[in-house]
Design a protein around this motif. Structure first.
Motif, PDB file in Angstrom:
ATOM      1  N   SER A 235       0.821  -1.212   0.000  1.00 51.85           N
ATOM      2  CA  SER A 235       0.000   0.000   0.000  1.00 51.85           C
ATOM      3  C   SER A 235       0.855   1.262   0.000  1.00 51.85           C
ATOM      4  O   SER A 235       0.327   2.367   0.161  1.00 51.85           O
TER       5      SER A 235
ATOM      6  N   SER B  59      -9.016  -5.145  -1.085  1.00 53.46           N
ATOM      7  CA  SER B  59      -8.999  -3.847  -1.755  1.00 53.46           C
ATOM      8  C   SER B  59     -10.393  -3.515  -2.285  1.00 53.46           C
ATOM      9  O   SER B  59     -11.196  -4.410  -2.567  1.00 53.46           O
TER      10      SER B  59
ATOM     11  N   GLY C 260     -11.713  -0.376   2.859  1.00 50.58           N
ATOM     12  CA  GLY C 260     -11.142   0.844   2.306  1.00 50.58           C
ATOM     13  C   GLY C 260     -12.169   1.902   1.964  1.00 50.58           C
ATOM     14  O   GLY C 260     -13.375   1.665   1.978  1.00 50.58           O
TER      15      GLY C 260
END
Length: 434
Positions: free
Chosen positions: A21, A64, A97
């Motif tokens: 990341s 993700s 996220g």
């Protein structure tokens, strides 16, 4: 009894995830240290609650997410919450996220930063590094350590010196994938003489598989700053919610907590104001409704270090069916915090013979020249009040509803945001089966 913490990820996997990341090296190091701590620390010690018996190991794994271009692409549950907020200031996190971020050009021009924390650690590294995990520290417990290791998405809000934000900034945090880690971290920094109102909602999908939400909030109110933090948790029966909230309040700064604990699953929360500065103030309003077989533990704390500091804590809880709640209020006035004033009230209303409520007010006073007080009550709906209302032609169901709303009104009526009051009222009606 010590319960072994089952780590949801190993060091190699966590390091690879952090580096993948593009997180700064210091954050990767902090995550790995926290993971190591999690394996050695014990679970938090909750008053009259055996958290080791709870289902709190369902962290899933990081997944993700894809951003959305507009609110029209958001899930219906989120669209219903935010409705006409397209032109507003909004962050949406879905599972692991952030999928949507919007800040008005006017606020951006004043230097306000409102973005997800995962982005802020790279774009505003110095600000984040100086504050992250300094109020909710990783060494508090295995739960706090796991949060420091695994947090994702989150919110970062910074208001510069002397900037007054007149419109509320909003976030919606959704868990609807039981296999995805959901551990947002909220970091708010209000610089000297600034003011801001932040509002967020925690919601879940309809899946019946268990999910653990391990979340943390850190608020830093610098000298003269005014922060209003409102949050409503309304996640489903499959979600076990553990939330730590901390505010560090400096000279002449003020902090207002408005908390709606409306989950349907087991919940433990700790809302803690550290009155560090002289003349600092804290006002905490907590509303809770329990139903089914929920196990609930709500703690509200105020710790006075500054002279002439003031704290007020009000908790009102309604328990239905077989719900069980432990309501803790702790006011601590340290030696040297002269002229301080700490007041607290906890009240629990039980609507069923099988419901349980326990209010525990605690005053810890290490200074003579102060004021402090507490009040607590636990009881059932007064049958005389029911009889009086029914004698005026009102049905029993409506009579009970009126009494319940009257019980909660002293807190709900003090919420300064009309939209939040309306939303909270709707959630309360849903929880009470109205």
């Amino acid at each position: 009894m010590t319960t072994q913490t089952i780590l949801p990820v190993n060091a190699e996997g966590l390091s690879a995830l952090s580096k993948g990341s593009n997180e700064p090296a210091w954050l990767t190091e902090n995550r790995l240290k926290a993971l190591e701590l999690a394996a050695t620390l014990e679970l938090p010690k909750l008053e009259k609650t055996r958290i080791e018996r709870w289902d709190i190991q369902n962290y899933g794994s990081f997944k993700s997410v894809s951003p959305i271009a507009s609110l029209a692409e958001a899930p219906e549950s989120i669209r219903e919450l935010i409705k006409d907020q397209e032109a507003g200031n909004l962050i949406i996190q879905r599972n692991s996220g952030t999928v949507y971020t919007k800040l008005s050009p006017e606020l951006a021009a004043q230097g306000v930063i409102f973005t997800d924390l995962a982005t802020a650690v790279k774009d505003h590294e110095d600000l984040v590094k100086a504050h992250l995990h300094t109020a909710v520290t990783a060494d508090e417990s295995s739960v706090a350590a796991l949060h420091a290791a695994l947090w994702n998405g989150g919110v970062f809000l910074y208001v510069p010196k002397n900037v007054e934000v007149s419109v509320p900034l909003q976030a919606v945090l959704l868990t609807d994938d039981e296999e995805a880690t959901f551990a947002p971290h909220i970091l708010v920094i209000a610089d000297t003489n600034s003011s801001v109102t932040y509002v967020d909602n925690y919601v879940s999908g309809t899946s019946g598989k268990p999910v653990t939400h391990n979340g943390a909030v850190e608020v830093f109110a610098k000298s003269g700053a005014k922060v209003r933090f409102a949050t409503i948790h309304q996640m489903g029966t499959n979600v076990t919610d553990i939330s730590y909230r901390r505010a560090v309040i400096e000279n002449d700064a003020s902090m207002e907590w408005i908390v709606g604990e409306m989950n349907s699953g087991d919940t433990a929360s700790d809302t803690y104001s550290i009155l560090k500065g002289n003349g600092s103030t804290s006002d905490s309003k907590i509303i809770a409704v329990g139903s089914g077989s929920q196990k609930l533990n709500y703690t509200t704390r105020a710790n006075h270090f500054g002279k002439s500091s003031e704290s007020q804590m009000i908790t009102r809880a309604v328990m239905r069916e077989e719900a069980q709640a432990i309501i803790n209020g702790i006011t601590k006035i340290e030696k040297g915090a002269t002229k301080s004033d700490g007041q607290q009230t906890e009240k629990v209303l039980m609507l069923s013979p099988k419901a349980r409520g326990d209010a525990n007010p605690i005053l810890l006073i290490d200074e003579d020249d102060v004021k402090a007080g507490h009040a607590a009550s636990v009881g059932q709906v007064n049958p005389e009040q029911i009889y009086y209302l029914m004698s005026r032609g009102i049905s029993r169901e409506v009579a009970e509803s009126l009494i319940i709303y009257g019980f909660l009104a002293p807190v709900v009526s003090q919420i300064p945001l009309e939209g939040l009051r309306t939303q909270l009222q709707s959630v309360i009606e849903g929880k009470l089966g109205q």
